[in-house]
Design a protein around this motif. Structure first.
Motif, PDB file in Angstrom:
ATOM      1  N   ASN A 187      31.505  30.739  41.619  1.00 31.82           N
ATOM      2  CA  ASN A 187      31.126  31.931  40.864  1.00 31.82           C
ATOM      3  C   ASN A 187      31.728  33.198  41.457  1.00 31.82           C
ATOM      4  OD1 ASN A 187      29.613  30.397  39.099  1.00 31.82           O
ATOM      5  ND2 ASN A 187      27.742  30.642  40.282  1.00 31.82           N
ATOM      6  N   ARG A 227      39.546  34.435  32.854  1.00 31.65           N
ATOM      7  CA  ARG A 227      38.280  35.117  33.130  1.00 31.65           C
ATOM      8  C   ARG A 227      38.486  36.032  34.324  1.00 31.65           C
ATOM      9  NH1 ARG A 227      33.785  37.269  31.081  1.00 31.65           N
ATOM     10  NH2 ARG A 227      32.316  37.611  32.763  1.00 31.65           N
ATOM     11  N   ASN A 236      36.386  38.122  36.730  1.00 33.35           N
ATOM     12  CA  ASN A 236      35.019  38.368  37.181  1.00 33.35           C
ATOM     13  C   ASN A 236      34.841  39.762  37.770  1.00 33.35           C
ATOM     14  OD1 ASN A 236      33.799  35.982  36.373  1.00 33.35           O
ATOM     15  ND2 ASN A 236      34.487  34.902  38.187  1.00 33.35           N
ATOM     16  N   LYS A 242      34.385  41.559  34.556  1.00 29.98           N
ATOM     17  CA  LYS A 242      33.329  40.860  33.816  1.00 29.98           C
ATOM     18  C   LYS A 242      33.708  40.658  32.349  1.00 29.98           C
ATOM     19  CE  LYS A 242      30.105  41.206  37.163  1.00 29.98           C
ATOM     20  NZ  LYS A 242      30.795  40.859  38.338  1.00 29.98           N
TER      21      LYS A 242
END
Length: 89
Positions: free
Chosen positions: A20, A37, A39, A42
């Motif tokens: 994560n 993606r 992170n 976001k």
């Protein structure tokens, strides 16, 4: 395409080794789009394959190595295979 390649921030390596905490990873791919993606932001970033060159929709970059999303995509083994096959520049 594999979803195994990711980058991690130095800070996340110090804290733990959890998936994560990845800064970027290949979330999906379809047609001529690689979905990355991010992170940090976001959000999901689309990288388009436009007749050979790659295009980052978020930064409006074409083949730009100043864009972290493009740097990440260029580091993927699958993209390297496409470049060797002459399908990407």
């Amino acid at each position: 395409m594999s979803k195994s390649k990711s980058t991690k921030s130095p800070q996340s390596d110090k804290n733990n080794n959890n998936d994560n905490d990845e800064d970027y990873y290949l979330k999906d791919h379809y047609d001529n789009v690689l979905l990355v993606r991010d992170n940090i932001l976001k959000k999901d970033i689309e990288i388009f394959i436009k007749g050979g060159p790659l295009h980052c929709d978020h930064h409006n970059e074409v083949m730009g190595f100043g864009c972290k999303h493009m740097n990440f995509v260029h580091s993927l083994d699958e993209v390297e295979k496409l470049k060797r096959a002459g399908k990407l520049r």
